[in-house]
Design a protein around this motif. Structure first.
Motif, PDB file in Angstrom:
ATOM      1  N   MET A  27       0.815  -1.229   0.000  1.00  0.00           N
ATOM      2  CA  MET A  27       0.000   0.000   0.000  1.00  0.00           C
ATOM      3  C   MET A  27       0.836   1.260   0.000  1.00  0.00           C
ATOM      4  SD  MET A  27      -2.665  -1.075   2.879  1.00  0.00           S
ATOM      5  CE  MET A  27      -3.986  -2.204   2.541  1.00  0.00           C
ATOM      6  N   VAL A  28       2.099   1.135   0.361  1.00  0.00           N
ATOM      7  CA  VAL A  28       2.967   2.311   0.426  1.00  0.00           C
ATOM      8  C   VAL A  28       4.205   2.080  -0.441  1.00  0.00           C
ATOM      9  CG1 VAL A  28       2.235   3.009   2.760  1.00  0.00           C
ATOM     10  CG2 VAL A  28       4.129   1.395   2.508  1.00  0.00           C
ATOM     11  N   ASP A  29       4.934   3.161  -0.702  1.00  0.00           N
ATOM     12  CA  ASP A  29       6.154   2.996  -1.495  1.00  0.00           C
ATOM     13  C   ASP A  29       7.273   2.425  -0.643  1.00  0.00           C
ATOM     14  OD1 ASP A  29       5.210   4.288  -3.974  1.00  0.00           O
ATOM     15  OD2 ASP A  29       4.954   6.003  -2.629  1.00  0.00           O
ATOM     16  N   ARG A  30       7.251   2.823   0.639  1.00  0.00           N
ATOM     17  CA  ARG A  30       8.317   2.388   1.535  1.00  0.00           C
ATOM     18  C   ARG A  30       7.686   2.110   2.896  1.00  0.00           C
ATOM     19  NH1 ARG A  30      11.764   6.810   3.839  1.00  0.00           N
ATOM     20  NH2 ARG A  30      13.519   5.827   4.850  1.00  0.00           N
ATOM     21  N   LEU A  31       7.967   0.929   3.441  1.00  0.00           N
ATOM     22  CA  LEU A  31       7.423   0.602   4.765  1.00  0.00           C
ATOM     23  C   LEU A  31       8.589   0.393   5.731  1.00  0.00           C
ATOM     24  CD1 LEU A  31       4.797  -0.100   6.435  1.00  0.00           C
ATOM     25  CD2 LEU A  31       5.377  -2.486   6.018  1.00  0.00           C
ATOM     26  N   ILE A  32       8.543   1.122   6.825  1.00  0.00           N
ATOM     27  CA  ILE A  32       9.591   0.957   7.831  1.00  0.00           C
ATOM     28  C   ILE A  32       8.986   0.311   9.072  1.00  0.00           C
ATOM     29  CG2 ILE A  32      11.293   2.153   9.282  1.00  0.00           C
ATOM     30  CD1 ILE A  32      11.304   4.305   6.990  1.00  0.00           C
ATOM     31  N   VAL A  33       9.473  -0.864   9.391  1.00  0.00           N
ATOM     32  CA  VAL A  33       9.009  -1.550  10.594  1.00  0.00           C
ATOM     33  C   VAL A  33       9.806  -0.957  11.758  1.00  0.00           C
ATOM     34  CG1 VAL A  33       8.751  -3.782  11.756  1.00  0.00           C
ATOM     35  CG2 VAL A  33       8.572  -3.647   9.258  1.00  0.00           C
ATOM     36  N   GLY A  34       9.103  -0.386  12.728  1.00  0.00           N
ATOM     37  CA  GLY A  34       9.779   0.259  13.857  1.00  0.00           C
ATOM     38  C   GLY A  34       9.718  -0.618  15.087  1.00  0.00           C
ATOM     39  N   VAL A  35      10.877  -1.054  15.533  1.00  0.00           N
ATOM     40  CA  VAL A  35      10.923  -1.925  16.711  1.00  0.00           C
ATOM     41  C   VAL A  35      11.127  -1.055  17.948  1.00  0.00           C
ATOM     42  CG1 VAL A  35      12.143  -3.835  17.816  1.00  0.00           C
ATOM     43  CG2 VAL A  35      11.843  -3.812  15.321  1.00  0.00           C
ATOM     44  N   LEU A  36      10.159  -1.116  18.829  1.00  0.00           N
ATOM     45  CA  LEU A  36      10.129  -0.213  19.972  1.00  0.00           C
ATOM     46  C   LEU A  36      11.078  -0.652  21.086  1.00  0.00           C
ATOM     47  CD1 LEU A  36       8.589   2.224  21.253  1.00  0.00           C
ATOM     48  CD2 LEU A  36       7.002   0.543  22.176  1.00  0.00           C
ATOM     49  N   VAL A  37      11.899   0.289  21.505  1.00  0.00           N
ATOM     50  CA  VAL A  37      12.759   0.064  22.661  1.00  0.00           C
ATOM     51  C   VAL A  37      11.945   0.559  23.849  1.00  0.00           C
ATOM     52  CG1 VAL A  37      14.993   0.602  23.685  1.00  0.00           C
ATOM     53  CG2 VAL A  37      14.715   0.703  21.208  1.00  0.00           C
ATOM     54  N   ASN A  38      11.337  -0.377  24.564  1.00  0.00           N
ATOM     55  CA  ASN A  38      10.424   0.021  25.642  1.00  0.00           C
ATOM     56  C   ASN A  38      11.125  -0.146  26.980  1.00  0.00           C
ATOM     57  OD1 ASN A  38       8.370   0.332  27.468  1.00  0.00           O
ATOM     58  ND2 ASN A  38       6.852  -0.743  26.215  1.00  0.00           N
TER      59      ASN A  38
END
Ligand code: ADP
Length: 161
Positions: A27-38
């Motif tokens: 659905m997007v040109d670029r997808l960034i998976v963000g891994v949360l530092v919790n």
């Protein structure tokens, strides 16, 4: 060029997450998976391990990148030049929390929108915590996570016990 982020803990990544990544990346040109530092939760996998597992499993998706982040999701979206935050919805129980989060983010960052992808029915019951719980009691998890992730989880519980 539309960039989206898909933020989460991914401790560890499951077939449910991978399904969302696959669909959102179309659905997007670029997808960034963000891994949360919790800092408030102690994860089973380190940030580096969680990032590496997702990288290994998304290598064949040309427009997917994986990054770690801390702090506000909207700030991470801005750093990535993203205008879309992708979240997955499994059940009604996810909805209230997700709606509150999306609405709060909309107030602090009106230029960024959250879109929700409903879970693939096959994975509607699936969460990282359930997978970990089953694995901790020695149960089978091959239907929930890819083989490589399964190996890593088993290794963790072997070392913990
Ligand atoms: P968080 O700790 O932010 O909830 P998770 O790693 O549990 O992070 O999940 C990240 C995102 O993926 C959330 O939007 C969550 O609703 C979604 N998600 C998790 N499991 C599934 C699943 N089985 N199907 C669809 N979406 C899912």
């Amino acid at each position: 060029m539309i960039t989206g982020i898909y933020p989460g803990s991914f401790d560890p990544v499951t077939y449910g997450h991978l399904d969302i990544i696959e669909r959102a990346s179309k659905m997007v040109d670029r997808l960034i998976v963000g891994v949360l530092v919790n800092s408030t939760k102690t994860p089973l996998f380190s940030m580096e391990e969680r990032v590496r597992m997702i990288e290994d499993l998304t290598r064949n998706h040309g427009n997917v990148e994986v990054k770690s982040f801390g702090g506000l999701t909207v700030n991470f979206a801005r750093e990535c030049d993203a205008t879309i935050i992708v979240r997955g919805l499994r059940a009604v129980t996810d909805f209230e929390y997700e709606l509150q989060l999306a609405q709060t983010n909309k107030v602090i960052a009106p230029d960024i929108d959250t879109i929700f992808l409903t879970t693939n029915l096959k994975y509607s019951y699936l969460s990282s915590s359930t997978v970990k719980e089953i694995a901790s009691y020695g149960g089978a998890i091959h239907e929930f996570v890819p083989e490589e992730v399964e190996k890593q989880i088993k290794l963790k519980y072997k070392n913990i016990k």
